[in-house]
Design an enzyme around this catalytic site. Sequence first.
Site, PDB file in Angstrom:
ATOM      1  N   LYS A  67      -3.439 -18.065  34.223  1.00  0.00           N
ATOM      2  CA  LYS A  67      -3.282 -19.281  33.769  1.00  0.00           C
ATOM      3  C   LYS A  67      -4.325 -19.661  32.498  1.00  0.00           C
ATOM      4  O   LYS A  67      -4.004 -20.324  31.586  1.00  0.00           O
ATOM      5  CB  LYS A  67      -3.250 -20.771  34.721  1.00  0.00           C
ATOM      6  N   GLU A  89       0.292 -30.356  33.035  1.00  0.00           N
ATOM      7  CA  GLU A  89       0.646 -30.549  34.554  1.00  0.00           C
ATOM      8  C   GLU A  89       0.061 -29.555  35.437  1.00  0.00           C
ATOM      9  O   GLU A  89      -0.363 -28.344  34.856  1.00  0.00           O
ATOM     10  CB  GLU A  89       2.287 -30.327  34.337  1.00  0.00           C
ATOM     11  N   SER A 355      -0.784 -12.410  40.052  1.00  0.00           N
ATOM     12  CA  SER A 355      -1.058 -13.444  39.092  1.00  0.00           C
ATOM     13  C   SER A 355      -2.307 -14.147  39.569  1.00  0.00           C
ATOM     14  O   SER A 355      -2.921 -14.855  38.620  1.00  0.00           O
ATOM     15  CB  SER A 355      -0.043 -14.165  38.887  1.00  0.00           C
TER      16      SER A 355
END
Lengths: 373, 259
Positions: A67, A89, A355
């Site tokens: 991210k 968010e 991830s």
Amino acid sequence: MPALLELEKAYAASKKDKAFLKELGMLQKTYIGRPTPLYFAERLTAELGGAKIYLKREDLAHTGAHKINNAIGQALLARKMGKKRLIAETGAGQHGVATATGAAHVGLACEIYMGSDDVARQSLNVFRMKLLGATVHEVTIGSKTLKDAINEGLRDWTTNVRTTHYVMGTVFGPHPFPMMVRDFQSVIGREARRQIRDAEGKLPEYLIACVGGGSNAIGLFHAFIDDEVRMVGVEAGGRGIAAGEHAARFAGGSIGVLQGTKSYLLQDDNGNVLGTHSVSAGLDYAAVGPEHAFLRDSGRVQYAYATDEEALAAFEQLSRTEGIIPALESSHALAEAVKLAPKLLKDEIIVVNLSGRGDKDVQHVARIKGIEL
Amino acid sequence: MTSRISRKFQALRKEQKKAFIPYIMAGDPDIQRTRELVKILEDCGADIIELGVPFSDPLADGPTIQAAAQRALDNGTTLHTVIELVSSLRDATEIPIILMTYYNPVFRYGDERFVEDALSAGVDGVIIPDLPPDEAEGLMRIARKKPFDTIFLLAPTSTDERIRKVCRASRGFIYYVSITGITGTKLALDPAIGSHISQIRGISDTPIAVGFGIATPEEASMVARYGDGIIVGSAIVKRIHDPEAELRQYLRSLRAGIQ
């Protein structure tokens, strides 16, 4: 609309801005810790007895997940646009942590919207965001998960559009978000392509990544789109494909329009969005990025799903065999590798996008297993 | 063909009056009550009625209308039942009725079928806050030759280019959002509202109705200086559960404020 047009213009300009690209490249290296390694999971490969499994170690990126690639990019862009405040968010909390980190790095205020169900299952990340100087707003309406956090984020943006940049965390939402987030994440695939060639002298047979909104998957896939490499996106099968029990949009959804995007959506006959369930907060979302819908309909990417149970088994298997605790989201991709690898030849290669790391999930998994910490 | 909405604005213009456009959520708390409320609104001086269609993810709405939508969804209200409701109202009233809905219910229903069914039920137009004109070409083409108005929104942040686009696309009236924000937010008028609305009037002679955040007769009166119509939503949605005499008194005070 005016805000989206402003963003589109600013983003297009930044793509040609050498100083911007140089700063982003430098931060990728010195702040995020890129390139992340491509690791050969030898013991997992041996245990499965088929294709060689490589892991793209996004879990080793700063803050523990992919991210940050996008959050840093958008934070730099927001500063360049003269915005004073970042909002975002978050589902699993990784994007919230990444945005709070990006905001701290560039010196902007930061507020994060998070569903109250997710706050409960990802309390560690809530505290991390607060440490990073962000305010966390608990969203107690609707499904109390990622979808409603996005609704609240967009409502805030509408209200404070002049001073605020909305850092969409995935390849969803209105244009230019899906394209921009993909671009910031595509560094994953560019690195992986080079790394696998260095390691094996060829491209892999398969790429596997989990798909919530789909940013880590697009990030890995994008550089391989024109190659002869098969790709599998793995959605959250939850407790099985029945309404409200899963988040597998391709398995149980239909085309709809939500949050400024036309894509596959879990909805009822009247166009209302259905509730979802997944053991992993980051995949617990009723819609999927529109580029995934395109890749699915064109047949370029296959989409599968892994159930909660399969993901939890893969979570433990990787921890045990490799000494790597994966995020529950990434565990869905691993679960697909566990199914696929034994069916392939030993000289075939699978690259799994790891991830994120699983530290954030340890308490949640303990609870599921009935273990008191 | 001219819609009921356009005819209403023409009539009001002749009388030098401004339109009072109340909003209620259809099906909140149930369809029978909505039917009664439409009569009450008309009795208390409404010129046009906006009926909300409940949706699971009402992005442009604040907590009041979100909660109303949830109540309506919980008792099974759908786009289909709202269209049926309007059809049943048409025996009793000719007041112009607009649906305010998000796009996904319309998309699922089908653009063409939606316009057809809504029109034959007696619906006069639609507002879809998450469908900008850029994405509404299909719907506009279907509605174009019919007395069914497509109404689009402008915000204080809208640029000249957006104003032109929205003016070209809007029929019946243009919905001017008084604030940057969501429904039910406290009204804080942009100082530039007067010049912004003059700018719109320079481009289009379509009537302009102003909404979002208007709750008191004083606010209605202040905003009525700029618009041809005043839309009041959340503040009414909050009061529909009050005793009827109080509700009526409140509605009449809004009506009086607008003049």
